[in-house]
Design an enzyme around this catalytic site. Structure first.
Site, PDB file in Angstrom:
ATOM      1  N   ASP A 119       7.133  11.317  -1.244  1.00  0.00           N
ATOM      2  CA  ASP A 119       6.608  10.251  -0.390  1.00  0.00           C
ATOM      3  C   ASP A 119       6.959   8.906  -1.039  1.00  0.00           C
ATOM      4  OD1 ASP A 119       4.963  10.644  -2.565  1.00  0.00           O
ATOM      5  OD2 ASP A 119       3.105  10.190  -1.505  1.00  0.00           O
ATOM      6  N   SER A 174       1.445   4.830  -0.905  1.00  0.00           N
ATOM      7  CA  SER A 174       1.798   6.246  -0.950  1.00  0.00           C
ATOM      8  C   SER A 174       2.598   6.692   0.278  1.00  0.00           C
ATOM      9  CB  SER A 174       0.535   7.085  -1.141  1.00  0.00           C
ATOM     10  OG  SER A 174       0.855   8.412  -1.476  1.00  0.00           O
ATOM     11  N   ASP A 197       5.574   6.777  -3.165  1.00  0.00           N
ATOM     12  CA  ASP A 197       5.404   6.525  -4.606  1.00  0.00           C
ATOM     13  C   ASP A 197       5.680   7.767  -5.448  1.00  0.00           C
ATOM     14  OD1 ASP A 197       3.122   7.843  -3.690  1.00  0.00           O
ATOM     15  OD2 ASP A 197       1.821   6.906  -5.172  1.00  0.00           O
ATOM     16  N   ASP A 236       4.196  10.601  -5.741  1.00  0.00           N
ATOM     17  CA  ASP A 236       3.120  11.398  -6.351  1.00  0.00           C
ATOM     18  C   ASP A 236       3.008  12.754  -5.639  1.00  0.00           C
ATOM     19  OD1 ASP A 236       1.961  10.484  -3.972  1.00  0.00           O
ATOM     20  OD2 ASP A 236       0.008  10.056  -4.869  1.00  0.00           O
TER      21      ASP A 236
END
Length: 449
Positions: free
Chosen positions: A233, A96, A235, A237
Protein backbone atom coordinates in the site's frame (compact mmCIF):
# COMPACT_ATOMS: atom_id res chain seq x y z
CA UNK A 1 -11.37 7.74 19.90
CA UNK A 2 -10.11 11.30 20.30
CA UNK A 3 -10.88 14.45 18.38
CA UNK A 4 -7.83 14.04 16.16
CA UNK A 5 -6.47 10.51 16.58
CA UNK A 6 -8.37 7.51 15.22
CA UNK A 7 -7.42 3.83 15.17
CA UNK A 8 -4.35 4.58 13.06
CA UNK A 9 -3.09 7.99 14.15
CA UNK A 10 -4.51 11.11 12.50
CA UNK A 11 -5.95 10.50 9.05
CA UNK A 12 -7.94 13.18 7.21
CA UNK A 13 -8.49 14.89 3.86
CA UNK A 14 -5.64 17.38 3.33
CA UNK A 15 -6.41 21.07 3.87
CA UNK A 16 -9.80 20.23 5.34
CA UNK A 17 -9.12 18.94 8.85
CA UNK A 18 -5.48 18.05 8.25
CA UNK A 19 -3.72 21.37 7.65
CA UNK A 20 -0.11 22.54 8.03
CA UNK A 21 -1.34 24.38 11.15
CA UNK A 22 -2.52 21.10 12.72
CA UNK A 23 0.77 19.36 11.75
CA UNK A 24 2.71 22.21 13.39
CA UNK A 25 0.65 21.81 16.58
CA UNK A 26 1.10 18.01 16.59
CA UNK A 27 4.87 18.60 16.34
CA UNK A 28 4.68 21.01 19.28
CA UNK A 29 2.48 18.60 21.27
CA UNK A 30 4.82 15.65 20.66
CA UNK A 31 7.88 17.75 21.60
CA UNK A 32 6.09 18.93 24.76
CA UNK A 33 5.13 15.34 25.61
CA UNK A 34 8.72 14.11 25.17
CA UNK A 35 10.31 17.12 26.89
CA UNK A 36 13.64 16.46 25.13
CA UNK A 37 15.40 13.92 22.91
CA UNK A 38 15.27 13.19 19.20
CA UNK A 39 12.56 12.17 16.75
CA UNK A 40 12.84 10.45 13.36
CA UNK A 41 10.44 11.85 10.73
CA UNK A 42 9.59 10.25 7.37
CA UNK A 43 6.82 10.61 4.78
CA UNK A 44 5.17 8.64 1.99
CA UNK A 45 4.81 9.85 -1.62
CA UNK A 46 1.63 11.92 -1.28
CA UNK A 47 1.67 15.42 -2.81
CA UNK A 48 0.97 16.95 0.62
CA UNK A 49 3.77 15.05 2.39
CA UNK A 50 6.49 17.69 2.16
CA UNK A 51 4.19 20.45 3.36
CA UNK A 52 2.98 18.52 6.41
CA UNK A 53 6.41 17.06 7.22
CA UNK A 54 8.03 20.51 7.29
CA UNK A 55 5.26 21.93 9.48
CA UNK A 56 5.54 19.04 11.94
CA UNK A 57 9.35 19.31 12.05
CA UNK A 58 9.08 23.07 12.77
CA UNK A 59 6.80 22.30 15.71
CA UNK A 60 9.21 19.69 17.11
CA UNK A 61 12.26 21.97 16.75
CA UNK A 62 10.46 24.81 18.54
CA UNK A 63 10.22 22.64 21.67
CA UNK A 64 13.95 21.93 21.72
CA UNK A 65 13.64 18.38 20.37
CA UNK A 66 16.19 17.27 17.74
CA UNK A 67 14.87 15.87 14.46
CA UNK A 68 16.33 13.32 12.06
CA UNK A 69 14.59 13.86 8.71
CA UNK A 70 14.67 10.63 6.67
CA UNK A 71 12.37 12.23 4.06
CA UNK A 72 10.70 9.78 1.63
CA UNK A 73 10.42 6.65 3.71
CA UNK A 74 8.07 3.67 3.98
CA UNK A 75 6.66 3.20 7.49
CA UNK A 76 8.81 0.07 8.07
CA UNK A 77 11.94 2.14 7.40
CA UNK A 78 10.82 4.78 9.91
CA UNK A 79 10.33 2.04 12.51
CA UNK A 80 13.77 0.63 11.71
CA UNK A 81 15.43 4.08 11.83
CA UNK A 82 14.01 4.84 15.30
CA UNK A 83 15.96 1.89 16.69
CA UNK A 84 18.99 2.45 14.46
CA UNK A 85 19.43 6.07 15.57
CA UNK A 86 18.25 5.36 19.15
CA UNK A 87 15.53 7.98 18.83
CA UNK A 88 12.86 8.71 21.44
CA UNK A 89 10.01 8.59 18.91
CA UNK A 90 9.26 8.46 15.22
CA UNK A 91 6.62 10.02 12.98
CA UNK A 92 5.40 8.91 9.56
CA UNK A 93 3.41 11.37 7.45
CA UNK A 94 1.13 8.88 5.69
CA UNK A 95 -2.47 7.89 5.09
CA UNK A 96 -1.42 4.30 4.35
CA UNK A 97 -3.98 2.76 1.93
CA UNK A 98 -6.37 5.76 1.80
CA UNK A 99 -6.90 7.65 -1.51
CA UNK A 100 -4.42 10.41 -2.56
CA UNK A 101 -6.43 13.33 -1.16
CA UNK A 102 -5.87 11.96 2.36
CA UNK A 103 -2.79 12.20 4.51
CA UNK A 104 -2.04 11.43 8.13
CA UNK A 105 0.32 11.56 11.08
CA UNK A 106 1.31 8.36 12.85
CA UNK A 107 3.60 8.37 15.90
CA UNK A 108 5.92 5.53 16.94
CA UNK A 109 7.57 4.50 20.20
CA UNK A 110 11.34 3.86 20.65
CA UNK A 111 10.74 0.07 20.29
CA UNK A 112 9.10 0.54 16.87
CA UNK A 113 5.54 0.03 18.16
CA UNK A 114 2.93 2.65 17.29
CA UNK A 115 1.74 5.00 20.04
CA UNK A 116 -0.99 3.42 22.16
CA UNK A 117 -4.41 5.08 22.51
CA UNK A 118 -3.36 6.24 26.01
CA UNK A 119 -0.28 7.98 24.60
CA UNK A 120 -2.35 9.50 21.79
CA UNK A 121 -4.90 10.72 24.37
CA UNK A 122 -2.07 12.50 26.18
CA UNK A 123 -1.07 14.20 22.90
CA UNK A 124 -4.75 15.14 22.41
CA UNK A 125 -4.83 16.77 25.88
CA UNK A 126 -1.70 18.80 25.13
CA UNK A 127 -3.18 19.83 21.75
CA UNK A 128 -6.47 20.87 23.37
CA UNK A 129 -4.76 22.94 26.08
CA UNK A 130 -2.48 24.58 23.52
CA UNK A 131 0.24 25.12 26.13
CA UNK A 132 3.35 23.94 24.35
CA UNK A 133 6.94 23.82 25.53
CA UNK A 134 8.85 26.63 23.84
CA UNK A 135 12.59 27.13 24.08
CA UNK A 136 14.77 30.18 23.57
CA UNK A 137 16.56 30.84 20.28
CA UNK A 138 19.77 29.14 21.41
CA UNK A 139 18.03 25.91 22.51
CA UNK A 140 16.02 25.21 19.34
CA UNK A 141 16.33 21.57 18.27
CA UNK A 142 18.90 20.50 15.70
CA UNK A 143 17.75 19.18 12.31
CA UNK A 144 19.84 16.50 10.60
CA UNK A 145 19.11 14.39 7.53
CA UNK A 146 19.81 10.68 7.19
CA UNK A 147 19.21 7.73 4.87
CA UNK A 148 18.88 4.38 6.69
CA UNK A 149 18.10 2.25 3.59
CA UNK A 150 21.53 0.56 3.35
CA UNK A 151 21.46 -0.43 7.03
CA UNK A 152 17.91 -1.79 6.64
CA UNK A 153 18.93 -3.96 3.67
CA UNK A 154 22.11 -5.17 5.41
CA UNK A 155 20.20 -6.21 8.56
CA UNK A 156 17.41 -7.90 6.55
CA UNK A 157 19.95 -9.94 4.55
CA UNK A 158 21.42 -11.21 7.84
CA UNK A 159 18.02 -12.65 8.77
CA UNK A 160 16.76 -14.15 5.51
CA UNK A 161 18.37 -16.98 3.61
CA UNK A 162 17.54 -18.35 0.17
CA UNK A 163 19.07 -21.42 -1.48
CA UNK A 164 18.67 -19.83 -4.94
CA UNK A 165 17.28 -16.76 -6.69
CA UNK A 166 13.64 -16.39 -7.80
CA UNK A 167 11.77 -14.25 -10.29
CA UNK A 168 9.76 -11.67 -8.34
CA UNK A 169 7.40 -8.93 -9.56
CA UNK A 170 7.07 -6.08 -7.04
CA UNK A 171 4.14 -3.61 -7.23
CA UNK A 172 4.61 -0.68 -4.86
CA UNK A 173 1.48 1.22 -5.95
CA UNK A 174 3.66 4.34 -6.51
CA UNK A 175 4.04 4.52 -2.74
CA UNK A 176 7.04 4.82 -0.43
CA UNK A 177 7.87 1.10 -0.74
CA UNK A 178 9.22 1.97 -4.24
CA UNK A 179 12.53 3.17 -2.78
CA UNK A 180 13.22 -0.02 -0.84
CA UNK A 181 11.16 -3.14 -1.60
CA UNK A 182 12.44 -3.94 -5.15
CA UNK A 183 16.02 -3.18 -4.07
CA UNK A 184 15.89 -5.52 -1.06
CA UNK A 185 14.48 -8.31 -3.24
CA UNK A 186 17.30 -7.80 -5.75
CA UNK A 187 19.97 -7.78 -3.02
CA UNK A 188 18.56 -11.12 -1.86
CA UNK A 189 19.61 -12.56 -5.23
CA UNK A 190 16.23 -12.46 -6.95
CA UNK A 191 15.48 -11.31 -10.50
CA UNK A 192 13.15 -8.38 -9.92
CA UNK A 193 10.61 -6.77 -12.23
CA UNK A 194 9.06 -3.67 -10.69
CA UNK A 195 5.58 -2.36 -11.40
CA UNK A 196 4.16 1.03 -10.28
CA UNK A 197 7.45 1.58 -8.46
CA UNK A 198 8.15 5.16 -9.44
CA UNK A 199 7.25 7.34 -6.41
CA UNK A 200 4.21 9.51 -7.15
CA UNK A 201 1.40 11.12 -5.21
CA UNK A 202 -0.95 10.41 -8.14
CA UNK A 203 -1.43 6.70 -7.58
CA UNK A 204 -1.95 4.50 -10.63
CA UNK A 205 -3.98 1.90 -8.73
CA UNK A 206 -6.13 1.74 -5.62
CA UNK A 207 -3.63 1.53 -2.76
CA UNK A 208 -5.08 -1.34 -0.77
CA UNK A 209 -3.30 -4.41 -2.18
CA UNK A 210 -6.32 -6.65 -2.90
CA UNK A 211 -7.47 -8.94 -5.73
CA UNK A 212 -9.15 -6.06 -7.62
CA UNK A 213 -6.29 -3.54 -7.35
CA UNK A 214 -3.61 -6.11 -8.26
CA UNK A 215 -4.97 -7.30 -11.62
CA UNK A 216 -1.97 -5.82 -13.46
CA UNK A 217 0.43 -7.55 -11.06
CA UNK A 218 -1.45 -10.80 -11.52
CA UNK A 219 -1.11 -10.55 -15.31
CA UNK A 220 2.58 -9.65 -15.05
CA UNK A 221 3.36 -12.65 -12.81
CA UNK A 222 1.56 -14.97 -15.24
CA UNK A 223 3.03 -13.59 -18.46
CA UNK A 224 6.59 -13.42 -17.07
CA UNK A 225 6.41 -16.86 -15.47
CA UNK A 226 7.41 -15.32 -12.14
CA UNK A 227 7.54 -17.26 -8.87
CA UNK A 228 5.61 -14.65 -6.90
CA UNK A 229 4.17 -11.13 -6.97
CA UNK A 230 4.58 -8.86 -3.94
CA UNK A 231 2.50 -5.69 -3.52
CA UNK A 232 2.26 -2.87 -0.99
CA UNK A 233 0.00 0.00 0.00
CA UNK A 234 1.06 3.68 0.17
CA UNK A 235 3.48 3.37 3.10
CA UNK A 236 4.34 -0.34 2.61
CA UNK A 237 3.22 -1.45 6.05
CA UNK A 238 0.98 -4.01 4.26
CA UNK A 239 1.63 -6.87 1.90
CA UNK A 240 -0.51 -8.41 -0.85
CA UNK A 241 0.70 -11.58 -2.57
CA UNK A 242 0.13 -13.12 -6.03
CA UNK A 243 1.08 -16.81 -6.35
CA UNK A 244 3.07 -18.47 -9.17
CA UNK A 245 -0.18 -19.14 -11.10
CA UNK A 246 -1.11 -15.44 -11.11
CA UNK A 247 -3.80 -15.77 -8.44
CA UNK A 248 -4.24 -13.36 -5.54
CA UNK A 249 -3.66 -15.27 -2.30
CA UNK A 250 -6.49 -14.23 0.03
CA UNK A 251 -5.32 -12.34 3.12
CA UNK A 252 -6.63 -15.03 5.48
CA UNK A 253 -4.81 -17.78 3.56
CA UNK A 254 -1.58 -15.79 3.53
CA UNK A 255 -1.90 -15.09 7.26
CA UNK A 256 -2.33 -18.83 7.93
CA UNK A 257 0.65 -19.76 5.72
CA UNK A 258 3.07 -17.24 7.21
CA UNK A 259 1.93 -18.03 10.77
CA UNK A 260 2.63 -21.72 10.21
CA UNK A 261 6.02 -20.89 8.66
CA UNK A 262 6.95 -18.74 11.68
CA UNK A 263 5.99 -21.62 13.99
CA UNK A 264 8.24 -23.94 11.96
CA UNK A 265 11.05 -21.39 12.00
CA UNK A 266 10.88 -20.33 15.66
CA UNK A 267 9.03 -23.15 17.45
CA UNK A 268 5.52 -23.51 18.87
CA UNK A 269 3.84 -20.61 20.59
CA UNK A 270 1.14 -17.97 20.27
CA UNK A 271 0.01 -16.21 17.12
CA UNK A 272 -1.72 -12.86 17.65
CA UNK A 273 -4.48 -11.78 15.31
CA UNK A 274 -7.53 -9.51 15.43
CA UNK A 275 -11.23 -10.04 16.06
CA UNK A 276 -11.94 -9.84 12.30
CA UNK A 277 -9.77 -12.89 11.50
CA UNK A 278 -11.41 -16.19 10.57
CA UNK A 279 -11.25 -19.75 11.87
CA UNK A 280 -8.93 -20.99 9.07
CA UNK A 281 -5.93 -19.68 11.00
CA UNK A 282 -6.86 -21.60 14.17
CA UNK A 283 -7.54 -24.80 12.23
CA UNK A 284 -4.36 -24.59 10.14
CA UNK A 285 -1.81 -23.87 12.89
CA UNK A 286 -3.13 -26.17 15.65
CA UNK A 287 -1.22 -29.25 14.35
CA UNK A 288 2.03 -27.22 14.60
CA UNK A 289 1.47 -26.42 18.27
CA UNK A 290 0.25 -22.90 17.52
CA UNK A 291 -2.43 -21.14 19.52
CA UNK A 292 -4.38 -18.08 18.37
CA UNK A 293 -5.08 -15.09 20.63
CA UNK A 294 -7.41 -12.37 19.30
CA UNK A 295 -7.07 -8.66 20.04
CA UNK A 296 -8.64 -5.37 18.90
CA UNK A 297 -8.22 -4.34 15.26
CA UNK A 298 -5.10 -2.25 14.61
CA UNK A 299 -1.36 -2.79 14.58
CA UNK A 300 -0.90 -1.31 18.08
CA UNK A 301 -3.17 -3.95 19.62
CA UNK A 302 -1.36 -6.69 17.68
CA UNK A 303 2.08 -5.41 18.79
CA UNK A 304 0.92 -5.12 22.41
CA UNK A 305 -0.48 -8.67 22.21
CA UNK A 306 2.84 -9.95 20.85
CA UNK A 307 4.76 -8.39 23.75
CA UNK A 308 2.20 -9.50 26.37
CA UNK A 309 2.03 -13.12 25.15
CA UNK A 310 5.65 -13.36 23.99
CA UNK A 311 4.16 -14.44 20.67
CA UNK A 312 5.97 -15.88 17.65
CA UNK A 313 4.11 -13.68 15.14
CA UNK A 314 1.20 -11.29 14.80
CA UNK A 315 -0.88 -10.24 11.81
CA UNK A 316 -4.19 -8.84 10.66
CA UNK A 317 -6.32 -10.18 7.80
CA UNK A 318 -5.55 -6.95 5.93
CA UNK A 319 -1.99 -7.91 5.02
CA UNK A 320 -0.55 -6.09 8.07
CA UNK A 321 2.11 -8.31 9.65
CA UNK A 322 4.35 -7.73 12.66
CA UNK A 323 7.46 -9.90 12.86
CA UNK A 324 8.75 -9.51 16.44
CA UNK A 325 12.15 -11.08 15.68
CA UNK A 326 12.61 -8.14 13.27
CA UNK A 327 10.65 -5.16 14.65
CA UNK A 328 7.34 -4.18 16.25
CA UNK A 329 6.49 -1.92 13.30
CA UNK A 330 4.16 -3.47 10.67
CA UNK A 331 6.48 -4.21 7.77
CA UNK A 332 5.25 -5.22 4.30
CA UNK A 333 8.79 -5.00 2.88
CA UNK A 334 10.41 -7.46 5.28
CA UNK A 335 7.23 -9.55 4.97
CA UNK A 336 7.95 -9.75 1.23
CA UNK A 337 11.36 -11.36 1.71
CA UNK A 338 9.96 -13.62 4.42
CA UNK A 339 7.44 -14.92 1.84
CA UNK A 340 10.37 -15.70 -0.49
CA UNK A 341 12.13 -17.62 2.28
CA UNK A 342 8.92 -19.58 2.91
CA UNK A 343 8.65 -20.47 -0.80
CA UNK A 344 12.34 -21.46 -0.78
CA UNK A 345 11.83 -23.84 2.16
CA UNK A 346 8.30 -25.16 1.51
CA UNK A 347 7.73 -25.01 -2.25
CA UNK A 348 5.57 -23.04 -4.76
CA UNK A 349 2.97 -20.80 -3.16
CA UNK A 350 0.09 -22.20 -5.22
CA UNK A 351 0.91 -25.68 -3.88
CA UNK A 352 1.36 -24.88 -0.18
CA UNK A 353 -1.75 -22.66 -0.21
CA UNK A 354 -3.91 -25.71 -1.08
CA UNK A 355 -3.51 -26.99 2.48
CA UNK A 356 -5.22 -24.00 4.07
CA UNK A 357 -8.94 -24.51 4.82
CA UNK A 358 -11.22 -22.22 2.78
CA UNK A 359 -14.37 -20.89 4.37
CA UNK A 360 -16.75 -18.29 2.96
CA UNK A 361 -15.93 -14.77 4.16
CA UNK A 362 -18.21 -11.81 3.39
CA UNK A 363 -17.63 -8.16 4.19
CA UNK A 364 -19.93 -5.16 4.04
CA UNK A 365 -19.53 -1.42 4.66
CA UNK A 366 -22.58 0.61 5.63
CA UNK A 367 -22.34 4.44 5.74
CA UNK A 368 -22.72 5.76 9.29
CA UNK A 369 -21.86 9.27 10.56
CA UNK A 370 -19.12 9.13 13.22
CA UNK A 371 -21.34 10.77 15.85
CA UNK A 372 -23.95 7.98 15.48
CA UNK A 373 -21.53 5.06 15.88
CA UNK A 374 -21.60 4.66 19.69
CA UNK A 375 -25.43 4.70 19.94
CA UNK A 376 -25.77 2.43 16.90
CA UNK A 377 -23.43 -0.12 18.52
CA UNK A 378 -25.60 -0.16 21.68
CA UNK A 379 -28.64 -0.88 19.50
CA UNK A 380 -26.76 -3.60 17.56
CA UNK A 381 -25.70 -5.32 20.78
CA UNK A 382 -29.33 -5.51 21.98
CA UNK A 383 -30.54 -6.80 18.61
CA UNK A 384 -27.75 -9.37 18.35
CA UNK A 385 -28.55 -10.78 21.77
CA UNK A 386 -32.20 -11.19 20.75
CA UNK A 387 -31.92 -12.28 17.10
CA UNK A 388 -28.92 -14.58 16.77
CA UNK A 389 -28.22 -17.97 18.31
CA UNK A 390 -24.53 -18.06 19.19
CA UNK A 391 -22.19 -19.76 21.68
CA UNK A 392 -19.58 -17.06 22.37
CA UNK A 393 -19.33 -13.28 22.31
CA UNK A 394 -16.13 -11.20 22.10
CA UNK A 395 -16.70 -7.49 22.72
CA UNK A 396 -13.15 -6.11 22.99
CA UNK A 397 -13.59 -4.27 19.67
CA UNK A 398 -17.11 -4.05 18.29
CA UNK A 399 -19.17 -7.20 18.82
CA UNK A 400 -18.13 -10.63 17.53
CA UNK A 401 -20.54 -13.52 17.97
CA UNK A 402 -19.42 -17.09 17.28
CA UNK A 403 -20.84 -20.52 16.72
CA UNK A 404 -18.75 -23.55 15.83
CA UNK A 405 -19.50 -23.09 12.12
CA UNK A 406 -19.79 -19.31 11.70
CA UNK A 407 -19.00 -15.94 13.24
CA UNK A 408 -20.09 -12.31 12.67
CA UNK A 409 -18.26 -9.13 13.65
CA UNK A 410 -20.07 -5.79 13.88
CA UNK A 411 -17.54 -2.98 14.18
CA UNK A 412 -17.45 0.78 13.61
CA UNK A 413 -14.52 1.86 11.40
CA UNK A 414 -11.89 3.91 13.18
CA UNK A 415 -10.78 5.70 9.99
CA UNK A 416 -13.98 6.22 7.93
CA UNK A 417 -17.66 7.14 8.61
CA UNK A 418 -18.85 3.54 8.12
CA UNK A 419 -19.98 0.47 10.02
CA UNK A 420 -18.23 -2.75 9.03
CA UNK A 421 -19.73 -6.23 9.01
CA UNK A 422 -17.34 -9.16 8.59
CA UNK A 423 -18.56 -12.73 8.76
CA UNK A 424 -17.51 -16.26 7.95
CA UNK A 425 -19.44 -19.48 7.44
CA UNK A 426 -18.72 -22.95 6.08
CA UNK A 427 -21.19 -22.56 3.18
CA UNK A 428 -22.04 -19.71 0.81
CA UNK A 429 -25.77 -20.12 1.53
CA UNK A 430 -25.27 -19.73 5.28
CA UNK A 431 -22.90 -16.76 4.81
CA UNK A 432 -25.40 -14.90 2.58
CA UNK A 433 -28.24 -15.67 4.98
CA UNK A 434 -26.24 -14.26 7.92
CA UNK A 435 -25.15 -11.18 5.96
CA UNK A 436 -28.73 -10.32 4.98
CA UNK A 437 -29.78 -10.51 8.63
CA UNK A 438 -26.69 -8.60 9.85
CA UNK A 439 -27.10 -5.76 7.32
CA UNK A 440 -30.73 -5.40 8.31
CA UNK A 441 -29.74 -5.04 11.99
CA UNK A 442 -27.07 -2.40 11.23
CA UNK A 443 -29.34 -0.34 8.96
CA UNK A 444 -32.09 -0.39 11.63
CA UNK A 445 -29.53 0.64 14.24
CA UNK A 446 -28.31 3.65 12.21
CA UNK A 447 -31.91 4.73 11.46
CA UNK A 448 -32.87 4.51 15.12
CA UNK A 449 -30.26 7.04 16.34
Amino acid sequence: MGKYFGTSGIREVVNERLTPDLALKVGKALGTYLGEGKVVVGKDTRTSGEMLKNALISGLLSTGVDVIDIDLSPTPLTGFAIKLYEADAGVTITASHNPPEYNGIKVWQPNGMAYTSEMENELERILEKGKFQQVSWNDIGELTRADPKKEYIKKALEMIELSKGYKVVVDCGNGAGSILSPYLQRELGNKVVSLNSHPSGFFVRELEPNAKSLLALSKAVKSLGADVGIAHDGDADRIGVIDDQGNFVEYEVMLSLISSYMLRKFGKGKIITTVDAGFALDDYIKPLGGEVARVKVGDVAVAEGIVRENAVFGGEPSGTWIIPQWNLTPDGIFAGVLVLEMIDKLGPLSEIAKGVPRYVTLRAKIPCPNEKKAKAMEFIKREVLENFEYKRIIDIDGIRIENDEWWILFRPSGTEPIMRITLEAHTKKKAEELMEKAEEVVKRAIKSV
